[in-house]
Design a protein around this motif. Structure first.
Motif, PDB file in Angstrom:
ATOM      1  N   ALA A  34       2.058  -7.448  -9.320  1.00  0.00           N
ATOM      2  CA  ALA A  34       1.528  -6.238  -9.282  1.00  0.00           C
ATOM      3  C   ALA A  34       2.221  -5.160  -8.339  1.00  0.00           C
ATOM      4  CB  ALA A  34      -0.037  -6.305  -9.316  1.00  0.00           C
ATOM      5  N   TRP A  35       2.060  -3.926  -8.493  1.00  0.00           N
ATOM      6  CA  TRP A  35       2.635  -2.814  -7.585  1.00  0.00           C
ATOM      7  C   TRP A  35       2.342  -1.638  -7.531  1.00  0.00           C
ATOM      8  CZ3 TRP A  35       5.511  -4.804 -11.681  1.00  0.00           C
ATOM      9  CH2 TRP A  35       6.261  -3.975 -12.311  1.00  0.00           C
ATOM     10  N   ALA A  36       2.259  -0.650  -6.805  1.00  0.00           N
ATOM     11  CA  ALA A  36       1.977   0.562  -6.938  1.00  0.00           C
ATOM     12  C   ALA A  36       3.389   1.418  -7.172  1.00  0.00           C
ATOM     13  CB  ALA A  36       1.160   1.262  -6.095  1.00  0.00           C
ATOM     14  N   GLU A  37       3.272   2.205  -8.105  1.00  0.00           N
ATOM     15  CA  GLU A  37       4.628   3.097  -8.290  1.00  0.00           C
ATOM     16  C   GLU A  37       4.078   4.392  -8.678  1.00  0.00           C
ATOM     17  OE1 GLU A  37       7.598   1.037 -10.455  1.00  0.00           O
ATOM     18  OE2 GLU A  37       8.641   2.841 -10.846  1.00  0.00           O
ATOM     19  N   ASP A  38       4.523   5.439  -8.070  1.00  0.00           N
ATOM     20  CA  ASP A  38       3.962   6.763  -8.210  1.00  0.00           C
ATOM     21  C   ASP A  38       2.841   6.956  -8.274  1.00  0.00           C
ATOM     22  OD1 ASP A  38       6.931   7.860  -8.514  1.00  0.00           O
ATOM     23  OD2 ASP A  38       6.877   7.425 -10.765  1.00  0.00           O
ATOM     24  N   ASP A  39       2.126   6.291  -7.356  1.00  0.00           N
ATOM     25  CA  ASP A  39       0.573   6.176  -7.156  1.00  0.00           C
ATOM     26  C   ASP A  39      -0.147   5.593  -8.301  1.00  0.00           C
ATOM     27  OD1 ASP A  39       0.658   7.493  -4.682  1.00  0.00           O
ATOM     28  OD2 ASP A  39       0.098   9.407  -5.246  1.00  0.00           O
ATOM     29  N   HIS A  40       0.737   5.117  -9.375  1.00  0.00           N
ATOM     30  CA  HIS A  40       0.066   4.312 -10.534  1.00  0.00           C
ATOM     31  C   HIS A  40      -0.043   2.948 -10.094  1.00  0.00           C
ATOM     32  CE1 HIS A  40       1.086   7.981 -12.827  1.00  0.00           C
ATOM     33  NE2 HIS A  40       0.481   7.679 -13.706  1.00  0.00           N
ATOM     34  N   MET A  41      -0.900   2.268 -10.858  1.00  0.00           N
ATOM     35  CA  MET A  41      -0.914   0.522 -10.547  1.00  0.00           C
ATOM     36  C   MET A  41      -0.195   0.063 -11.508  1.00  0.00           C
ATOM     37  SD  MET A  41      -1.704  -1.910  -8.977  1.00  0.00           S
ATOM     38  CE  MET A  41      -2.988  -1.894  -7.612  1.00  0.00           C
ATOM     39  N   LEU A  42       0.505  -0.889 -11.322  1.00  0.00           N
ATOM     40  CA  LEU A  42       1.214  -1.627 -12.380  1.00  0.00           C
ATOM     41  C   LEU A  42       1.014  -2.968 -12.218  1.00  0.00           C
ATOM     42  CD1 LEU A  42       3.400   1.132 -11.862  1.00  0.00           C
ATOM     43  CD2 LEU A  42       4.478   0.142 -13.945  1.00  0.00           C
ATOM     44  N   ILE A  43       0.725  -3.846 -13.538  1.00  0.00           N
ATOM     45  CA  ILE A  43       0.309  -5.012 -13.421  1.00  0.00           C
ATOM     46  C   ILE A  43       1.258  -5.828 -14.377  1.00  0.00           C
ATOM     47  CG2 ILE A  43      -1.423  -6.851 -13.471  1.00  0.00           C
ATOM     48  CD1 ILE A  43      -3.514  -4.589 -13.158  1.00  0.00           C
ATOM     49  N   GLN A  44       2.042  -6.973 -13.896  1.00  0.00           N
ATOM     50  CA  GLN A  44       2.934  -7.676 -14.630  1.00  0.00           C
ATOM     51  C   GLN A  44       2.286  -8.905 -15.333  1.00  0.00           C
ATOM     52  OE1 GLN A  44       6.322  -9.268 -12.743  1.00  0.00           O
ATOM     53  NE2 GLN A  44       7.167 -10.161 -14.412  1.00  0.00           N
ATOM     54  N   ASP A  88       0.958  -1.239   0.235  1.00  0.00           N
ATOM     55  CA  ASP A  88      -0.121   0.092   0.036  1.00  0.00           C
ATOM     56  C   ASP A  88       1.008   1.289  -0.097  1.00  0.00           C
ATOM     57  OD1 ASP A  88      -0.932   0.439   3.449  1.00  0.00           O
ATOM     58  OD2 ASP A  88       0.818  -0.566   2.881  1.00  0.00           O
ATOM     59  N   THR A  89       2.111   1.065  -0.373  1.00  0.00           N
ATOM     60  CA  THR A  89       2.961   2.159  -0.561  1.00  0.00           C
ATOM     61  C   THR A  89       3.706   1.926  -1.913  1.00  0.00           C
ATOM     62  OG1 THR A  89       4.829   0.814   0.569  1.00  0.00           O
ATOM     63  CG2 THR A  89       3.479   2.624   1.970  1.00  0.00           C
ATOM     64  N   ASN A  90       4.310   3.100  -2.609  1.00  0.00           N
ATOM     65  CA  ASN A  90       4.964   3.080  -3.826  1.00  0.00           C
ATOM     66  C   ASN A  90       6.021   2.586  -3.557  1.00  0.00           C
ATOM     67  OD1 ASN A  90       2.882   4.424  -5.491  1.00  0.00           O
ATOM     68  ND2 ASN A  90       3.196   6.309  -4.215  1.00  0.00           N
ATOM     69  N   ILE A  91       6.384   1.784  -4.580  1.00  0.00           N
ATOM     70  CA  ILE A  91       7.723   1.169  -4.741  1.00  0.00           C
ATOM     71  C   ILE A  91       8.333   1.406  -6.174  1.00  0.00           C
ATOM     72  CG2 ILE A  91       7.813  -0.521  -2.679  1.00  0.00           C
ATOM     73  CD1 ILE A  91       7.382  -2.723  -5.086  1.00  0.00           C
ATOM     74  N   SER A  92       9.638   1.575  -6.509  1.00  0.00           N
ATOM     75  CA  SER A  92       9.984   1.745  -7.512  1.00  0.00           C
ATOM     76  C   SER A  92      10.745   0.588  -8.193  1.00  0.00           C
ATOM     77  CB  SER A  92      11.334   3.028  -7.215  1.00  0.00           C
ATOM     78  OG  SER A  92      11.673   3.311  -8.739  1.00  0.00           O
ATOM     79  N   ARG A  93       9.947   0.113  -9.158  1.00  0.00           N
ATOM     80  CA  ARG A  93      10.275  -1.039  -9.744  1.00  0.00           C
ATOM     81  C   ARG A  93      10.570  -1.142 -11.178  1.00  0.00           C
ATOM     82  NH1 ARG A  93       6.812  -6.556  -8.592  1.00  0.00           N
ATOM     83  NH2 ARG A  93       8.105  -7.269 -10.163  1.00  0.00           N
TER      84      ARG A  93
END
Ligand SMILES: Nc1ncnc2c1ncn2[C@@H]1O[C@H](COP(=O)(O)OP(=O)(O)OP(=O)(O)O)[C@@H](O)[C@H]1O
Ligand SMILES: [Mg+2]
Length: 595
Positions: free
Chosen positions: A294-304, A218-223
């Motif tokens: 999946a993760w949140a980055e810069d408040d965006h949702m990313l799904i691999q 629930d926090t942004n991470i940079s991936r």
């Protein structure tokens, strides 16, 4: 005829002040509705003035004859264009989501909510029992390492939901989940003092009792940049941009979908999390796009996700419509995927060509660089097969609208593929809504498109007036019409389509596919045999050259070698059992002789 808008008593009280046009709603429709939805605050539709409808009204010859009938029909049409126009202030919210949000935000003010507070505790759960997500942006009340989302689509959650229905009091074993749910239901992210207090209490309960769970951060991470190399943009949808990427570590290609806008705290957040939850539960079938992370980055949702090298079905039919044999393969694969989704008591709710993807060939997992480097002579064979329809695998993707049939939260999909009963908010047979969407998808890709977004043509396709596609057999046309039957219960289930005689021919197709694979293997063997023959030839030539050299230049060492060989042969014999005794006897003989 039923009408487009359904309204409950509570809803009327909430929104009557907001929209006077709702006075036109037909309350008798509510009585006819068979929706099993446990939600009291049902989503509803507004009436919008639609330029296209107006145009239809002016131009339609039907309307000239029967103005009332057409006006009634148009009332039921999806107001798609105006709905898009109403996506105000950079949000994707349709009138439905706007109203729902206002309903939930104003819960404590509304008469309906007041009534809900006065009823029993179980009834309160009934009102708001849908698990809420942990807000991606909320750091106020929780530490990320201590919290986890509850995925409402996992069998555990569904079981807990069913248990909750059966029990009047919570047992010890599901207390943790209930505490977690209580927190999630308490809307801790919103600025409601009372709810916050409830949320904190529930949170304390979770801290004490929550089981260990895998958490969606629930926090942004940079991936993204660190782990992936972006190759290209492969698609843009309403919600996200999809990139083709290579993972720097494992070297494989993935499709990474990034929300177009920041989701944290916006009305996109729920949709984004919904897609992740659905993927996490459903990503284990050959005909559903595979999910990795999946993760949140810069408040965006990313799904691999799995990269589907054949692109979407929509892109495929831009070149040409599908013939019957291709349609059968498409139907076979998509119905297998749907059968799997439905067997989990979930429904997709947005089946359409843009959301059906395909993988095309056996080297799909290789990157371009790898393909050229590791050319084993098979690339030409794969290239030959690349265009073969038989090696296509279709996969269902874009799971953003997935919902549970037991506790439906329907955010309806593209209106061109939407069944009539969903527009009327009858959610009693959601499985069949997917079947309708697949039926109309087949109709479109077979050449029946482009599909209408509203108006009389939209209604015809939903009133059993499905024109036969000339290129298709009578049986296939009938199956499509049956899948688009106006009455949901008359549509075949995913199971019965799967075992439909029309698809039994696909078995022989898959034998053909096996035959093709066998041919590939045979060609592979041939190539390897040739290489082997070549290698043997080279060895023979080398041996000959060596023996020629040996004979002409270096006789002594060769003799020495021969001596060595015979010596080693002699040395080996004493270790053989017979030789050993024989040798000993000989030695003894020598000793005796010597003596
Ligand atoms: N796994 C994938 N492999 C290949 N292409 C993909 C994949 N996922 C998405 N795409 C491409 O990206 C496009 C948009 O993807 P997707 O439908 O998931 O986005 P969306 O924003 O949710 O769309 P929608 O407008 O339906 O809400 C697809 O139509 C397809 O062309
Ligand atoms: Mg899509």
């Amino acid at each position: 005829m039923a009408m487009a808008f359904r309204l409950s008593k509570h809803e009327t009280s909430i929104i009557s002040a907001e929209d006077t046009s709702l006075e036109q709603l037909d309350s008798s429709v509510e009585m006819r509705s068979r929706s099993p939805s446990p939600l009291i605050f049902n989503p509803r539709k507004l009436r919008f003035a639609d330029d296209d409808f107006d145009k239809d009204r002016q131009e339609s010859p039907q309307q000239k004859k029967k103005p009332n009938a057409v006006a009634r029909d148009n009332d039921m049409s999806p107001p798609c264009q105006k709905v898009r126009a109403l996506r105000l202030f950079n949000t994707p919210a349709t009138p439905k989501t706007i109203l729902q949000k206002s309903t939930t935000n104003c819960n404590h003010l509304s008469a309906a909510a007041a009534a809900a507070h006065s009823v029993k505790r179980e009834d309160v759960y009934k009102v708001t029992e849908r698990p809420r997500s942990l807000p991606l942006h909320n750091h106020r009340t929780m530490q990320p390492q201590d919290t986890a989302n509850v995925n409402p689509f996992t069998p555990d959650s569904l079981l807990a939901h069913n248990k909750k229905r059966c029990r009047t009091q919570f047992g010890r074993e599901n207390l943790n989940l209930s505490a977690m749910q209580k927190f999630l239901l308490s809307d801790a992210g919103e600025d409601d003092g009372a709810q916050d207090a409830n949320g904190l209490d529930s949170m304390r309960e979770i801290h004490q009792q929550a089981p260990k769970r895998l958490a969606l951060h629930d926090t942004n991470i940079s991936r993204f940049k660190r782990e992936f190399m972006q190759v290209s943009v492969i698609g843009v949808g309403e919600f996200g941009v999809v990139f083709q990427c290579v993972n720097r570590l494992d070297g494989c290609i993935y499709a990474i979908k990034k929300s177009k806008k920041p989701v944290a705290g916006s009305s996109f957040e729920k949709r984004a999390l919904n897609e992740v939850w659905a993927h996490a539960v459903l990503g284990k079938h050959d005909n559903v796009v595979r999910y990795y992370s999946a993760w949140a980055e810069d408040d965006h949702m990313l799904i691999q996700n799995e990269f589907c090298d054949g692109g979407s079905l929509h892109a495929r039919i831009q070149e040409h419509c599908l013939g019957e044999s291709e349609l059968k393969i498409l139907l076979m694969h998509v119905i297998e995927g749907l059968r799997y989704i439905h067997s989990n008591d979930l429904v997709h709710m947005d089946i359409k060509p843009e959301n059906i993807f395909s993988t095309m060939n056996p080297t799909a997992h290789k990157t371009q660089q790898q393909v050229s480097k590791d050319d084993d002579g098979m690339d030409s064979v794969y290239e030959e097969l690349r265009s073969s329809e038989n090696l296509v695998t279709y996969k269902i993707g874009d799971l953003g609208h997935v919902t549970s049939v037991n506790e439906p939260y329907v955010e309806e999909g593209d209106c061109r593929y939407l069944s009539k009963e969903i527009l009327q908010e009858d959610y009693s047979n959601l499985f069949k809504a997917d079947i309708f969407s697949l039926g109309i998808t087949l109709f479109e890709v077979a050449g029946g498109g482009p599909l209408p977004k509203n108006g009389p043509e939209w209604h015809k396709l939903r009133n059993g007036e499905v024109p036969a596609i000339p290129a298709l057999s009578k049986d296939f046309n009938e199956l499509i019409a049956q899948m688009m039957h106006p009455e949901p219960n008359e549509r075949p289930s995913s199971m019965s389509i799967y075992s439909h005689p029309i698809l039994s021919a696909v078995d022989s197709k898959s034998k053909l596919q096996l035959g093709l694979e066998l041919t590939v293997e045979k060609r592979k063997n041939e190539i390897l045999m040739n290489k082997l023959r070549e290698a043997k030839k080279q060895i023979k030539m080398l041996e000959q050259r060596v023996s020629v050299l040996a004979a002409s230049n270096t006789p002594e060492p060769l003799d020495g070698q021969r001596c060595l060989r015979s010596f080693t042969r002699r040395m080996r014999t004493p270790f053989g059992s017979h030789g050993k005794f024989h040798n000993l006897a000989d030695r003894n003989k020598n000793v005796i002789t010597n003596v």
